[in-house]
Design a protein around this motif. Structure first.
Motif, short mmCIF file in Angstrom:
data_model
loop_
_atom_site.label_atom_id
_atom_site.label_comp_id
_atom_site.label_asym_id
_atom_site.label_seq_id
_atom_site.Cartn_x
_atom_site.Cartn_y
_atom_site.Cartn_z
N LEU A 39 0.86 -1.18 0.00
CA LEU A 39 0.00 0.00 0.00
C LEU A 39 0.90 1.23 0.00
O LEU A 39 1.43 1.64 1.03
CB LEU A 39 -0.91 -0.02 1.23
N ASP A 40 1.07 1.81 -1.17
CA ASP A 40 2.07 2.85 -1.38
C ASP A 40 1.51 4.23 -1.04
O ASP A 40 1.00 4.94 -1.91
CB ASP A 40 2.56 2.80 -2.83
N GLY A 41 1.58 4.59 0.23
CA GLY A 41 1.10 5.90 0.67
C GLY A 41 -0.37 6.13 0.38
O GLY A 41 -0.77 7.26 0.07
N CYS A 42 -1.19 5.10 0.49
CA CYS A 42 -2.61 5.23 0.17
C CYS A 42 -3.30 6.21 1.13
O CYS A 42 -3.06 6.19 2.34
CB CYS A 42 -3.30 3.87 0.26
N THR A 43 -4.17 7.03 0.57
CA THR A 43 -4.91 8.01 1.38
C THR A 43 -6.41 7.72 1.37
O THR A 43 -7.18 8.48 1.95
CB THR A 43 -4.67 9.43 0.84
N ASP A 44 -6.81 6.64 0.72
CA ASP A 44 -8.23 6.30 0.66
C ASP A 44 -8.48 4.99 1.41
O ASP A 44 -7.75 4.65 2.33
CB ASP A 44 -8.69 6.22 -0.81
N ASP A 45 -9.50 4.25 1.01
CA ASP A 45 -9.89 3.03 1.72
C ASP A 45 -9.34 1.76 1.06
O ASP A 45 -9.86 0.68 1.28
CB ASP A 45 -11.41 2.94 1.82
N THR A 46 -8.25 1.89 0.28
CA THR A 46 -7.68 0.71 -0.38
C THR A 46 -7.30 -0.36 0.63
O THR A 46 -7.51 -1.56 0.40
CB THR A 46 -6.45 1.10 -1.22
N HIS A 69 5.52 6.68 -3.45
CA HIS A 69 6.75 6.82 -4.22
C HIS A 69 6.52 7.58 -5.52
O HIS A 69 7.44 8.15 -6.08
CB HIS A 69 7.33 5.44 -4.56
N GLY A 70 5.27 7.58 -6.02
CA GLY A 70 4.98 8.23 -7.29
C GLY A 70 5.47 7.44 -8.50
O GLY A 70 5.48 7.95 -9.62
N PRO A 72 5.99 2.95 -9.66
CA PRO A 72 5.83 1.58 -9.16
C PRO A 72 7.13 0.86 -8.82
O PRO A 72 7.10 -0.16 -8.13
CB PRO A 72 5.09 0.87 -10.30
N ALA A 73 8.27 1.35 -9.31
CA ALA A 73 9.53 0.68 -9.01
C ALA A 73 9.80 0.65 -7.50
O ALA A 73 10.25 -0.37 -6.96
CB ALA A 73 10.69 1.36 -9.74
N GLY A 74 9.52 1.75 -6.82
CA GLY A 74 9.77 1.82 -5.38
C GLY A 74 8.99 0.78 -4.59
O GLY A 74 9.58 -0.01 -3.84
N PRO A 75 7.65 0.74 -4.72
CA PRO A 75 6.90 -0.28 -3.98
C PRO A 75 7.21 -1.71 -4.42
O PRO A 75 7.10 -2.63 -3.61
CB PRO A 75 5.44 0.09 -4.22
N ARG A 76 7.59 -1.92 -5.67
CA ARG A 76 7.99 -3.27 -6.07
C ARG A 76 9.26 -3.69 -5.32
O ARG A 76 9.40 -4.84 -4.90
CB ARG A 76 8.19 -3.35 -7.58
N ASN A 77 10.20 -2.76 -5.14
CA ASN A 77 11.39 -3.08 -4.38
C ASN A 77 11.06 -3.31 -2.91
O ASN A 77 11.68 -4.17 -2.25
CB ASN A 77 12.43 -1.96 -4.51
N VAL A 78 10.10 -2.57 -2.37
CA VAL A 78 9.63 -2.82 -1.01
C VAL A 78 9.08 -4.24 -0.91
O VAL A 78 9.37 -4.99 0.03
CB VAL A 78 8.56 -1.80 -0.59
N GLY A 79 8.30 -4.64 -1.91
CA GLY A 79 7.75 -5.99 -1.93
C GLY A 79 8.84 -7.04 -2.03
O GLY A 79 8.77 -8.08 -1.37
N LEU A 80 9.86 -6.77 -2.85
CA LEU A 80 10.97 -7.72 -2.97
C LEU A 80 11.69 -7.91 -1.64
O LEU A 80 12.11 -9.02 -1.31
CB LEU A 80 11.96 -7.23 -4.03
N ALA A 81 11.83 -6.83 -0.88
CA ALA A 81 12.49 -6.94 0.42
C ALA A 81 11.70 -7.82 1.37
O ALA A 81 12.27 -8.43 2.29
CB ALA A 81 12.69 -5.55 1.02
#
Length: 218
Positions: A39-46, A69-70, A72-81
């Motif tokens: 959940l990449d900085g979500c501000t809604d009800d996702t 992150h603005g 998708p590369a950033g959150p994909r790397n978070v997921g990889l970690a």
């Protein structure tokens, strides 16, 4: 216990529309998986809808980043970690898999010489109508063909975990970060193979990033 496949789904403010995406992962015929939803900085009800979609499934978990992150590369790397699987797959938050998607690609990777596998696809508009379907000709990966145009959206690819670690993960930029990663994998000696079945439904809509990204590399 280490799962066979880690599936990474980055999302930002997708709300209830993320539900069919996540459920399409958890209903795969290959059950030996984990699902990491970033959940990449979500501000809604996702987050609430994502929790409902996974419905207590122990194979799935949510990871929150404090700010978007603005890209998708950033959150994909978070997921990889966070990922623990021997193989890694990705699904964008507006795409959907058929039940045999992972099974087809896992079978391709049973050949130890193959580093990554890609599935066929269908483009589907918001009304559910199919606007295009892949053919064997646009599933060909070759060291000379690969530089001509972007190939293989993230939702279509399964690769060995050690391969992405060797090439340094996802890089941010103006776009086409998937093409960049596949090219670096190929340069590292990875053999790409494709499965012709169209097991991925990709959203075809002018508002998606797929249509907004400029292609200066061309």
């Amino acid at each position: 216990m280490i799962p066979l496949v880690s599936v990474i789904c980055p999302t930002h403010d997708r709300s209830r529309a993320i539900v069919p995406t996540l459920r399409s992962v958890l209903t795969q015929r290959v059950a030996d998986l984990e699902l990491v939803v970033v959940l990449d900085g979500c501000t809604d009800d996702t987050g609430r809808w994502a929790s409902e979609a996974i419905d207590g499934d122990p194979r799935a978990r949510l990871v929150r980043t404090p700010r978007a992150h603005g890209h998708p590369a950033g959150p994909r790397n978070v997921g990889l970690a966070e990922a623990r699987g021997h193989l890694v797959a990705y699904i964008d938050h507006d795409d959907v898999w058929a039940p045999d998607h992972l099974g087809n690609l896992v079978a391709v990777l049973e050949d130890q010489d193959v580093g990554a596998a890609a599935a066929g696809f269908r483009y589907v508009d918001r009304a559910g109508a199919v606007t295009a379907t892949s053919s064997p000709e646009n599933l060909v990966w070759h060291p000379e063909i690969q530089v001509l145009a972007p190939l293989f959206e993230p939702s279509r690819v399964l690769h060995r975990r050690d391969l992405v670690d060797r090439v340094g993960g996802w890089r941010q930029g103006f776009g086409l970060e998937d093409w960049d990663l596949w090219l670096r994998m190929a340069d590292a000696g990875a053999d790409f193979r494709a499965h012709a079945d169209a097991t991925v439904a990709l959203l075809d809509d002018s508002g998606t990033r797929r249509h907004r990204t400029a292609r200066p590399l061309r």
